[in-house]
Scaffold this motif. Structure first.
Motif, PDB file in Angstrom:
ATOM      1  N   UNK A 196       6.826  32.583  20.434  1.00 47.55           N
ATOM      2  CA  UNK A 196       7.925  33.257  19.744  1.00 47.55           C
ATOM      3  C   UNK A 196       8.666  32.195  18.940  1.00 47.55           C
ATOM      4  N   UNK A 197       8.938  32.515  17.679  1.00 44.14           N
ATOM      5  CA  UNK A 197       9.622  31.585  16.786  1.00 44.14           C
ATOM      6  C   UNK A 197      10.806  32.286  16.131  1.00 44.14           C
ATOM      7  N   UNK A 198      11.718  31.477  15.618  1.00 37.46           N
ATOM      8  CA  UNK A 198      12.828  32.009  14.835  1.00 37.46           C
ATOM      9  C   UNK A 198      12.633  31.561  13.391  1.00 37.46           C
ATOM     10  N   UNK A 199      12.570  32.531  12.504  1.00 36.92           N
ATOM     11  CA  UNK A 199      12.397  32.244  11.083  1.00 36.92           C
ATOM     12  C   UNK A 199      13.782  31.994  10.497  1.00 36.92           C
ATOM     13  N   UNK A 200      14.012  30.772  10.054  1.00 39.81           N
ATOM     14  CA  UNK A 200      15.336  30.432   9.520  1.00 39.81           C
ATOM     15  C   UNK A 200      15.380  30.475   7.999  1.00 39.81           C
ATOM     16  N   UNK A 201      14.194  30.510   7.372  1.00 42.46           N
ATOM     17  CA  UNK A 201      14.131  30.704   5.926  1.00 42.46           C
ATOM     18  C   UNK A 201      12.832  31.409   5.589  1.00 42.46           C
ATOM     19  N   UNK A 202      12.870  32.182   4.516  1.00 39.72           N
ATOM     20  CA  UNK A 202      11.710  32.961   4.109  1.00 39.72           C
ATOM     21  C   UNK A 202      11.725  33.036   2.582  1.00 39.72           C
ATOM     22  N   UNK A 203      10.629  33.481   1.997  1.00 39.85           N
ATOM     23  CA  UNK A 203      10.582  33.649   0.550  1.00 39.85           C
ATOM     24  C   UNK A 203       9.536  34.689   0.187  1.00 39.85           C
TER      25      UNK A 203
ATOM     26  N   UNK B 251      11.219  27.961  12.252  1.00 38.75           N
ATOM     27  CA  UNK B 251      10.124  27.840  11.297  1.00 38.75           C
ATOM     28  C   UNK B 251      10.525  28.398   9.941  1.00 38.75           C
ATOM     29  N   UNK B 252       9.740  28.007   8.958  1.00 40.67           N
ATOM     30  CA  UNK B 252       9.851  28.545   7.612  1.00 40.67           C
ATOM     31  C   UNK B 252       8.743  29.580   7.452  1.00 40.67           C
ATOM     32  N   UNK B 253       9.100  30.730   6.915  1.00 42.05           N
ATOM     33  CA  UNK B 253       8.123  31.791   6.742  1.00 42.05           C
ATOM     34  C   UNK B 253       7.893  32.120   5.285  1.00 42.05           C
TER      35      UNK B 253
ATOM     36  N   UNK C  35      16.140  36.547  12.848  1.00 35.73           N
ATOM     37  CA  UNK C  35      14.748  36.874  12.549  1.00 35.73           C
ATOM     38  C   UNK C  35      13.849  36.132  13.536  1.00 35.73           C
ATOM     39  N   UNK C  36      13.323  36.863  14.500  1.00 30.06           N
ATOM     40  CA  UNK C  36      12.389  36.257  15.448  1.00 30.06           C
ATOM     41  C   UNK C  36      11.034  36.947  15.310  1.00 30.06           C
ATOM     42  N   UNK C  37       9.995  36.198  15.586  1.00 28.21           N
ATOM     43  CA  UNK C  37       8.629  36.704  15.500  1.00 28.21           C
ATOM     44  C   UNK C  37       7.842  36.216  16.701  1.00 28.21           C
ATOM     45  N   UNK C  38       7.013  37.086  17.203  1.00 32.15           N
ATOM     46  CA  UNK C  38       6.070  36.703  18.239  1.00 32.15           C
ATOM     47  C   UNK C  38       4.687  36.690  17.590  1.00 32.15           C
ATOM     48  N   UNK C  39       4.038  35.563  17.650  1.00 33.37           N
ATOM     49  CA  UNK C  39       2.773  35.369  16.949  1.00 33.37           C
ATOM     50  C   UNK C  39       1.620  35.927  17.790  1.00 33.37           C
ATOM     51  N   UNK C  40       0.891  36.868  17.217  1.00 30.62           N
ATOM     52  CA  UNK C  40      -0.237  37.480  17.927  1.00 30.62           C
ATOM     53  C   UNK C  40      -1.580  37.012  17.386  1.00 30.62           C
TER      54      UNK C  40
ATOM     55  N   UNK D 157      15.226  32.028   0.990  1.00 29.71           N
ATOM     56  CA  UNK D 157      16.332  32.810   1.555  1.00 29.71           C
ATOM     57  C   UNK D 157      16.619  32.254   2.950  1.00 29.71           C
ATOM     58  N   UNK D 158      17.664  31.453   3.062  1.00 30.30           N
ATOM     59  CA  UNK D 158      17.990  30.783   4.317  1.00 30.30           C
ATOM     60  C   UNK D 158      19.088  31.537   5.056  1.00 30.30           C
ATOM     61  N   UNK D 159      18.849  31.777   6.344  1.00 28.93           N
ATOM     62  CA  UNK D 159      19.856  32.441   7.166  1.00 28.93           C
ATOM     63  C   UNK D 159      20.908  31.432   7.612  1.00 28.93           C
ATOM     64  N   UNK D 160      22.160  31.877   7.795  1.00 30.08           N
ATOM     65  CA  UNK D 160      23.214  30.966   8.242  1.00 30.08           C
ATOM     66  C   UNK D 160      22.861  30.300   9.574  1.00 30.08           C
ATOM     67  N   UNK D 161      23.213  29.032   9.700  1.00 29.24           N
ATOM     68  CA  UNK D 161      22.844  28.262  10.890  1.00 29.24           C
ATOM     69  C   UNK D 161      23.545  28.732  12.160  1.00 29.24           C
ATOM     70  N   UNK D 162      24.599  29.504  12.054  1.00 27.49           N
ATOM     71  CA  UNK D 162      25.290  29.982  13.256  1.00 27.49           C
ATOM     72  C   UNK D 162      24.445  30.948  14.076  1.00 27.49           C
TER      73      UNK D 162
END
Length: 139
Positions: A2-9, A56-58, A103-108, A42-47
């Motif tokens: 499980x990861x937290x996506x802190x930025x995406x594009x 991770x970056x997605x 934004x969390x993801x579980x990698x399958x 698109x970066x989510x706030x660090x709080x």
């Protein structure tokens, strides 16, 4: 995992040309630093970052990446660790509307050949459930 996506594009909005990819930002059709974008991402706030999850970056794509060529282009260009088909849209709306977002993801499965026999959805769901419980206990 499980990861937290802190930025995406929006990784595949652009054009493939001469064995490379050029985004709308590369072609100067859009400003990569105009809100809600920062350097085209698109970066989510660090709080809203949870230290117990790998950050991770997605990238978000419209079609599943199933060729090594395309995988290499996107990985090299965006330095991403995961691929989704909707993450950047969620980041975009939450940033525009100032709605808190986690934004969390579980990698399958791994990016590549679309062989569903290599997917491990039951384990991914169990790990996601465990992470959600830990998040709820931490807030």
């Amino acid at each position: 995992t499980v990861v937290q996506v802190i930025e995406d594009c929006f990784a595949d909005v652009g054009v493939f040309e001469n064995n490379s990819f050029h985004s709308v930002f590369d072609m100067q059709f859009a400003n990569p630093n105009k809100f809600p974008f920062t350097q085209g991402k698109l970066a989510l706030p660090s709080e809203y970052v949870f230290d117990f999850l790998p950050q991770v970056s997605g990238i978000t794509v419209n079609t599943i990446t199933n060729s090594e060529f395309q995988k290499k282009i996107f990985t090299d260009k965006y330095m991403s660790q995961i691929e989704t088909m909707e993450g950047a849209a969620i980041h975009y709306v939450s940033l525009l509307e100032q709605i808190p977002c986690i934004h969390i993801r579980s990698i399958s499965n791994m990016v590549g050949e679309r062989d569903k026999t290599n997917w491990n959805i039951p384990v991914a769901l169990q790990q996601l459930n465990n992470a959600i419980q830990k998040i709820l206990q931490s807030v």
